[in-house]
Design an enzyme around this catalytic site. Structure first.
Site, PDB file in Angstrom:
ATOM      1  CB  CYS A  12      -0.850  -0.092   1.181  1.00 15.88           C
ATOM      2  SG  CYS A  12      -1.953  -1.515   1.437  1.00 15.88           S
ATOM      3  CG  HIS A  35      -3.340   3.504   2.180  1.00 15.55           C
ATOM      4  ND1 HIS A  35      -3.873   2.983   1.001  1.00 15.55           N
ATOM      5  CD2 HIS A  35      -3.149   2.344   3.044  1.00 15.55           C
ATOM      6  CE1 HIS A  35      -4.137   1.637   1.250  1.00 15.55           C
ATOM      7  NE2 HIS A  35      -3.642   1.410   2.264  1.00 15.55           N
ATOM      8  CG  ASN A  46      -6.572  -1.008   1.248  1.00 15.19           C
ATOM      9  OD1 ASN A  46      -5.714  -0.528   0.371  1.00 15.19           O
ATOM     10  ND2 ASN A  46      -5.860  -1.290   2.368  1.00 15.19           N
TER      11      ASN A  46
END
Length: 331
Positions: free
Chosen positions: A117, A257, A287
Site C-alpha cells: 500500500c 492511503h 482499500n
C-alpha cells in the site's frame, strides 16, 4: 528548502477503476457481515471488482494513458515506467514491462516495485530521484491492484476491505519553487507477517492443498496493522515536513492511503488538518492498496480539490511493514 537540487514534480495524473461495483449489501449475501458493521468500522460502502479477463496490466495501461494525456506527452516521451503492485499479472515478466509493450513506450526502462500500500508513494520518491539526477526526464509511476483475486471471499475480516483499480502520475521537471520538497520512507520487516500471502512465492509454492487451505489469499492481523497505521501515518508526514523545512500550518491538503476512516481521521488529527482539507474516496473504492493514493490524487486534481500552489502531503502504509510520506508544492 528542498531535498532536491532541481525542482521535480508531477505534471499529469490519471486513474481507472472497473465498472463492476460490489456493495456491502452484496457481501451480506456471501459472508456473515452487514452494511452497518462495515461502515462503522471501516467507512467503506462499496468497492470495484475487475471482471474476468481484465488484469493489472490492463488497468495500469488505461490509467497511464490518461496520465500521459494530462501531461501532454506521448509514449515516445516516457523514459521509465515504475509499477507498484502486489497483484501483477505474473511474476515474470514484470507488469511494468507488459504496460511498456501496451503503450508502445519502446525507449522506457520498466520495473515493478513491491511495497504494497506504500508502493505508489515509494514510486514517486524513486522517480523523483531519477529526474533530479537527470538520469531520466519523464518517469511514469503507476499503482495498480487486482486485490479481488487474492482475497478469500469467505473471510469476512479481509474480503470487505479491498477493491481493484489503478492510478498513475508522470514525474518530471517543474518550475522553480514547485515540486517535491520533503520525503520519508521506512520499513519494519520484523512485523511483515502481520499482512501476508503465505503461499505466493518460492518459500511456499502454491499447490492444490495450499489453495484449499486458503494460504494463497491475504492473511491479516487487523489489530496489529491498525496499531501500526495509527502510529505511522501522521509521523511519516511530520518527518517529510521536517525535511522540507515546513510546519503543519504550511499544509493545504492531505491525501492519505485509503484503508480505514478511523486511521485517516487519526492522522488528520495529528496533522491538525480539518476534514475539508483531507481527500477521502474510501467509501467508493475500499482499500486498493498500491493504487489507493494514486486514484485519490487523480480524483483530487480533476475535481479541483488540489490546485496550483497548494502544499500537499501524501502518506502510505502497508504490508512489509512499510510506510512513506511525501510533501510537495503542486504545480
Amino acid at each position: 528548502m528542498t531535498m532536491w537540487t532541481k525542482p521535480v514534480g508531477i505534471i499529469g495524473t490519471g486513474s481507472f477503476v472497473p465498472e463492476n461495483i460490489v456493495t456491502n449489501a452484496d457481501l451480506e449475501k456471501i459472508v456473515d457481515t452487514n452494511d452497518q458493521w462495515i461502515r462503522e468500522r471501516t467507512g467503506i460502502e462499496e468497492r470495484r471488482v475487475a471482471p474476468e479477463g481484465m488484469n493489472a496490466s490492463d488497468m495500469a495501461t488505461e490509467a497511464a494513458k490518461r496520465a500521459m494525456e494530462a501531461a501532454g506527452l506521448t509514449a515516445e516521451d516516457i523514459d521509465c515506467i515504475i509499477v507498484a503492485t502486489l497483484t501483477g499479472d505474473m511474476s515474470v515478466p514484470s507488469t511494468a514491462c507488459l504496460v511498456q509493450a501496451n503503450l508502445g513506450a519502446t525507449k522506457a526502462a520498466a520495473f515493478d516495485l513491491g511495497a504494497a500500500c506504500s508502493g505508489f508513494v515509494y514510486g514517486l520518491i524513486t522517480a523523483g530521484s531519477y529526474v533530479n539526477n537527470q538520469f531520466f526526464k519523464n518517469v511514469l509511476v503507476i499503482g495498480v491492484e487486482v486485490m479481488s483475486r487474492v482475497l478469500n471471499w469467505k473471510d469476512r475480516s479481509t474480503c470487505i476491505l479491498f477493491g481493484d483499480g489503478a492510478g498513475a502520475a508522470v514525474v518530471s521537471s517543474v518550475p522553480e519553487g514547485y515540486g517535491m520538497l520533503g520525503m520519508d520512507m521506512g520499513a519494519n520487516g520484523a512485523g511483515g507477517m502481520a499482512i501476508c500471502i503465505p503461499s505466493s512465492g518460492t518459500a511456499m509454492v502454491p499447490n492444490d492443498k495450499r489453495i484449499e487451505e486458503g494460504l494463497t489469499f491475504v492473511h491479516m492481523d487487523g489489530a496489529e496493522v491498525y496499531k501500526f497505521a495509527v502510529k505511522i501515518m501522521g509521523r511519516t508526514v511530520l518527518n517529510a515536513l521536517e525535511k522540507a523545512g515546513l510546519k503543519l500550518e504550511d499544509l493545504d491538503r492531505f491525501i492519505p492511503h485509503q484503508a480505514n476512516t478511523r486511521i485517516i481521521d487519526s492522522a488528520a488529527h495529528r496533522l491538525k488538518m480539518p476534514a475539508d482539507k483531507v481527500f477521502v474516496n474510501l467509501p467508493k473504492y475500499g482499500n486498493t492498496s498500491a493504487a489507493s493514493v494514486a486514484i485519490a490524487l487523480d480524483e483530487a486534481v480533476r475535481s479541483g480539490f488540489v490546485e496550483r500552489d497548494h502544499t500537499v502531503a501524501f502518506a502510505g502504509f502497508g504490508a512489509g511493514l512499510t510506510w512513506a510520506g511525501l510533501v510537495m508544492k503542486w504545480y
